[in-house]
Design a protein around this motif. Sequence first.
Motif, PDB file in Angstrom:
ATOM      1  N   GLN A 284     -64.350  20.355  62.693  1.00 54.31           N
ATOM      2  CA  GLN A 284     -63.741  21.028  63.815  1.00 54.31           C
ATOM      3  C   GLN A 284     -64.626  21.249  65.006  1.00 54.31           C
ATOM      4  N   PHE A 287     -63.033  21.514  68.493  1.00 58.61           N
ATOM      5  CA  PHE A 287     -62.308  23.031  68.655  1.00 58.61           C
ATOM      6  C   PHE A 287     -63.268  24.171  69.181  1.00 58.61           C
ATOM      7  N   ASP A 290     -63.884  23.142  73.008  1.00 53.73           N
ATOM      8  CA  ASP A 290     -62.764  23.402  73.603  1.00 53.73           C
ATOM      9  C   ASP A 290     -62.439  24.911  73.746  1.00 53.73           C
ATOM     10  N   THR A 291     -62.972  25.790  72.788  1.00 52.15           N
ATOM     11  CA  THR A 291     -62.642  27.254  72.867  1.00 52.15           C
ATOM     12  C   THR A 291     -63.728  28.033  73.218  1.00 52.15           C
ATOM     13  N   GLN A 514     -53.955  22.727  66.302  1.00 53.30           N
ATOM     14  CA  GLN A 514     -54.975  23.498  66.534  1.00 53.30           C
ATOM     15  C   GLN A 514     -55.663  22.807  67.906  1.00 53.30           C
ATOM     16  N   ASP A 515     -54.972  21.818  68.561  1.00 56.50           N
ATOM     17  CA  ASP A 515     -55.574  21.199  69.577  1.00 56.50           C
ATOM     18  C   ASP A 515     -54.891  22.047  70.781  1.00 56.50           C
ATOM     19  N   ASP A 548     -56.440  28.653  60.270  1.00 59.60           N
ATOM     20  CA  ASP A 548     -56.985  29.611  61.700  1.00 59.60           C
ATOM     21  C   ASP A 548     -55.946  30.424  61.972  1.00 59.60           C
ATOM     22  N   ARG A 551     -55.635  31.688  65.848  1.00 52.94           N
ATOM     23  CA  ARG A 551     -55.374  30.625  66.852  1.00 52.94           C
ATOM     24  C   ARG A 551     -53.860  30.070  66.610  1.00 52.94           C
TER      25      ARG A 551
END
Length: 666
Positions: A284, A287, A290-291, A514-515, A548, A551
């Motif tokens: 990931q 992720f 992106d985060t 989670q996207d 997660d 999230r």
Amino acid sequence: MIEHLTERTFLFTTQAVVFSILSFVFFMYYRTFKRQYVGYWLISLVSLTATYFLKAIVLHIPHTLEVDVGLVIIETLHLSLLFGFLFYLTLGVLSAKNKKVLSFKQTCSFIVFIFAFSVLLVTVEHTDSFNHFYLTVSLPSFIFGCIFFALATLLLFDKNSHLSNRILMWFFFIVGFRYLFYSFISIVALTDLWFPTFEAFLVFFNVAAESILGFTLLVWMQGAERLSALNAINRAQYLGEHDSLTGALNRTQVMAKLSEKISSFASEHKKNNKLAVFLIDIKQFKFINDTYGLKVGDYILGEIAARLNSSVFLPVAVGRLSGDSFMFVIEFEQQSHIDRAAQHIHELIERSYRFEQNKVNIQTSIGYCCYPIDAVNAEDLLQKANLALHHAETNDITTVGFEGGMQAQGRRLLLMKAALLSALKNDEFVLHFQPQLNLFTNKLEGVEALVRWQHPERGFLMPADFLDDIEALGMHNEFDNYILTKACQISARLFDLCKRRVAIAINITAVEFQDVQLVANIQKLLEEHKIPSKYIELEITENVVMTDIERAMNSIVKLQSMGIKVSIDDFGTGYSSLAYLRKLPIDKIKIDRSFIAEVATNDSDLTIVKSMVDLSHGLGKRVLAEGVEAIEQLNILRNLGCDAVQGYFISKPISEAELVRHLTKK
């Protein structure tokens, strides 16, 4: 006296012409290469040229003790130009050595200060020849000497030294000593008879020294450009062999190094030597980017490469193959060494990363193979390690070694990927809908969208025939977006045909949920097809939430704020935490069919289902039971207070056309 003036005038004029030519050379060089330090030195040389012209002029102006405005202006300008020469010479050296230089605003402020300081030195005590000499000659000489010594010291301790650097360093030392010595002598021996002769000598010394300086700077430029060219060549060679972000070997070079190691074993007849090739993939990683942002992601990749290179296992090679994939090669003797190495890699990479205020934890998947057991050349080793890595990621296993059957599986998945991409392109997937019955109103509450594949060769395929392959191939995002889009298109068509809305429940995988773009994508689809948000429901499993939690909670809150309902699917088969389940703003809990199958005949299942219903209602959640296939199951669920049901007893999954007929019934 006239001859003396003529000689000096000729000398200063000649120097002015020489430095004018040198300034022109610097100007052409600056215009071509746009080096900042050359620009500074150009201004410095122009200032020096102007001082020589002024010296030639001032020789013909009679000196008196009375204040002469013209002479004051010339002296002020001369002193300002000398300070300007030194100021820009210093800026040029600092810029050439990649030191921080002044901003344009700061530079302008210094120029104003230099001019004001020069005016002050020239005008104060102008009628007193001794004090005037000390202020306009002795003090500036002391300042010049200190600055030249400072520049010499800077160059002395410079690590990137070259010939012109050393020449300039000694020049600054000598000239600095000259100015400091003159500053001292001019104070203690100004009235001595030999002092004018000493001053005359210094005139020629200055001319020679400044000429040497000009040509030394010219040599410096040429040397600096040669050094810059060599650095560029070395940098290009380095980048040709290393990854620019992490400093690890790139794919080409790590494969070359692996091949060289294998060849060395063969040439030295080392039959007992073995290599383990580990492929490492960060879970990931998108992720993380992106985060936390790309800057944090880049830092983590660089830190991973550094940790792997400094491993106690003394790797033969460490390389970055692609975005978040690394290769780690070691020599080993026993199988236990491989197991320890794999555990060591996990510990290295999964140690926390701290960047500014962020603390990031990551997990990895590892696939490996061995030389010469699994393959005897670099490309085959890479392929088989990649197959092992793929198996690890597909089955959510931390570390997997290559096994023979993986090649056949890999070829099958390759063919399946091509078929799936073709199916998405040709719109071969269709949605069927299983109705959900509200037990309190006995009316249709909504439908669950179930995907089918109308395969051109194999016919009608059920989800079990292709969903595992989609997961193995990592095509979740593309497939889930396709299903979301298709469901919204059908919802819009149903309204156009039946003038009636029905809620559609859509299953979402962990990857898609989670996207960070999920909420925005759904909002765009709802707006595009003019669908009220309450008619789209997302179903996620317990494990999606627990992967997660924070999230997941944030995403659910955002979806709920839009009016989109979120349900927990297959409840009871995962590992939900009741504490988090209580906090999650979900609308509905769907009890898995495995608990419903024997609810009418098995007291244990009945007790479990009753507990689930009571628990869900106690948490303020609605309950839907899946897999209802008999009237006895339906009656028990109704008596337990279950809110809704779905299953073959209510209706099997139906096509879009059948759903239209059902909705148009009066």
